[in-house]
Design a protein around this motif. Sequence first.
Motif, short mmCIF file in Angstrom:
data_model
loop_
_atom_site.label_atom_id
_atom_site.label_comp_id
_atom_site.label_asym_id
_atom_site.label_seq_id
_atom_site.Cartn_x
_atom_site.Cartn_y
_atom_site.Cartn_z
N CYS A 1 -15.87 -29.32 64.49
CA CYS A 1 -16.10 -30.45 65.39
C CYS A 1 -16.81 -31.55 64.60
O CYS A 1 -17.30 -31.32 63.49
CB CYS A 1 -16.92 -30.03 66.60
SG CYS A 1 -18.56 -29.42 66.21
N GLU A 2 -16.87 -32.73 65.19
CA GLU A 2 -17.49 -33.85 64.51
C GLU A 2 -18.54 -34.49 65.42
O GLU A 2 -18.25 -34.82 66.58
CB GLU A 2 -16.43 -34.89 64.13
CG GLU A 2 -16.96 -36.01 63.27
CD GLU A 2 -15.83 -36.91 62.77
OE1 GLU A 2 -16.05 -38.14 62.71
OE2 GLU A 2 -14.74 -36.39 62.46
N LEU A 3 -19.77 -34.62 64.92
CA LEU A 3 -20.83 -35.23 65.70
C LEU A 3 -20.66 -36.74 65.74
O LEU A 3 -20.03 -37.33 64.85
CB LEU A 3 -22.19 -34.89 65.09
CG LEU A 3 -22.68 -33.43 65.22
CD1 LEU A 3 -24.07 -33.32 64.63
CD2 LEU A 3 -22.67 -32.97 66.65
N PRO A 4 -21.22 -37.39 66.75
CA PRO A 4 -21.13 -38.85 66.83
C PRO A 4 -21.65 -39.55 65.57
O PRO A 4 -21.16 -40.61 65.18
CB PRO A 4 -21.98 -39.20 68.05
CG PRO A 4 -21.92 -37.98 68.91
CD PRO A 4 -21.88 -36.83 67.94
N SER A 5 -22.67 -38.94 64.92
CA SER A 5 -23.23 -39.56 63.72
C SER A 5 -22.34 -39.38 62.49
O SER A 5 -22.63 -39.97 61.45
CB SER A 5 -24.62 -38.98 63.43
OG SER A 5 -24.55 -37.58 63.28
N GLY A 6 -21.30 -38.54 62.59
CA GLY A 6 -20.35 -38.43 61.49
C GLY A 6 -20.11 -37.07 60.87
O GLY A 6 -18.98 -36.76 60.49
#
Length: 594
Positions: free
Chosen positions: A457-462
């Motif tokens: 998965c990918e966090l909003p911060s990158g």
Amino acid sequence: MTDTRKPYNGGRRGLVLAFDVGTTFSGVSYAILEPGEVPKIHGVTRFPGQEHVAGNSKIPTIMYYDLEGHMRAAGAEADTPSIHDLAEDEGWMKAELFKLRLRPKTMKLNMNGMRLPPLPHGRSAVDIFGDFLGYLFRCTRAFIIDTHANGKPLWNAVESHLQLVLSHPNGWEGAQQTKMRRAAVRGGLIPDTDEGRSRIRFVTEGEASLHACVLNGLANEMLQNPSGHGFIVADAGGGTLDISSYVVRDTSPLVMEEVAPPDCVFAGSVFVSRRAREFLEDKLRDSKYGKPDSLDHITRRFDETTKRLFRDRKELQYIQFGSPLDKDLSVGIRHGQLKLTGNEVAALFEPSIEAAVHSIRRQIETAKGAVKSVWLVGGFAASTWLFTQLQERLASDGLVVSRPDSQTSKAVADGAIGFYCDHHVSARMSKHMYGVEFLREFDERNSDHLSRRDRMCELPSGPKLLADAFDCILRRSAKVKESTVFTRKYCTEVTSLSTLSVFEVEIWCYRGIDNSVPQWIKRGSEDFSTLCVVQADLSPLASSAQPKQGRGGRTYWTIVFSVEIHFGLTEFKARIKWVDNVSFLFAAQTAACV
């Protein structure tokens, strides 16, 4: 050993009740808590159906239910000829061995080809357990009111704040404790409120037995000359054998610590009886005595006599079950008794004895030489054969096996009161690993990571992260004092502050035999299970959280929190902690065990 007990320091009169619901027999003990006085332990020694037996402190853990699922008889009353006849005429169902149904899924139960008795119509195992607790509670109330000179005023004064101690096998965990709390509510012991549920404490049968050993003087020699040597308390009951290892750290006041994670095996006396039933069914298959009713009767007589008295495999053994006219020489029946060889009876005990020896030796290995003696207690400890076999087989390990001269079948109930009043154990050993799932940063050079790309998965911060990583907060075999808190700090990113109102964290338990911390949670594996879910309302953080801009211009907020694990007592607790405006706030301790 009341000299080890301190006066009760509460501000008002109280009453603590300890319920030992055993697989085959149950009992209750209690103590009246008078401010400034040393509590004295009493046992409930009079139950309906046992009025003719002076001082009997145990009743059978059985009940009868009618066709509509209503409980009609329990305990000693349910084991009388008149109830047997009525149950047969009315089609009532007998409920027994129901405690075994509450066991953790990870504890395998070998019934030697036989199944647990079915549950009454429309009733779960928790319902049955609750009905029996309710029966014990009503018997206890009647006993206290009738026995003490001021019984009625006493009960009225303490009823609203009764303290309860429920004992359970060493192998039971949070999920089983939750079920027992629900059963206590069903039985009418406590109201279904937070205050009511907080009045219940749990103690393992092993630790309760330790306190009983102190109470009845079995520990006197050890306390007079502790010399750092440890000891094992082996509580041999109807269903389980609970093994716990301790050392004495101080004698003024008395302080002990666990030196190995406690063990629990299904090797109690009921399994000797189950093996006997299977053996008799095969032996009498071609005899007129091989019918189910006859087999049940002969097995019951084996329980009452042969099993209890057996002590020598070289001597012939007899099960006296009928009249002088009962005879079938082809299977060894003459004058109403069935003849068996000593080796045949010894074989029925053997799996339980082997399991006990194996468990005790495992404790010795884990304790690293600290253990020098074994105290055998519990109802099954009355078996001379079990006792002498443990003595012989453990002698080569340098262990001295002893058992108290006094009756120890009610050791758990008395010891549970001792646990509440005395609290001798200051540190315990964690049995498994406990932790949480976290997101591990993806490394494209790691083949293990590449094989898990579907969980990325990918966090909003990158950053790109992999799910199902395991972060251990409390390791196996860690010494845990009651004041010790195990904590780890985490952070998460949210794109909507509304999600903070239903924030929750799963506490995972790893039971695998490997002592190294696993890297990943294997969902569906028997080695991993969710121990509890800690829920918190983090919405107060919304006012102070600072928005940030992530990839693609998405707005997100970073939330920092800690997960705390408290494992110093016999009940597991976990909570979430966070900081808001430099003040510590705590989540409600909802360890929603599953």
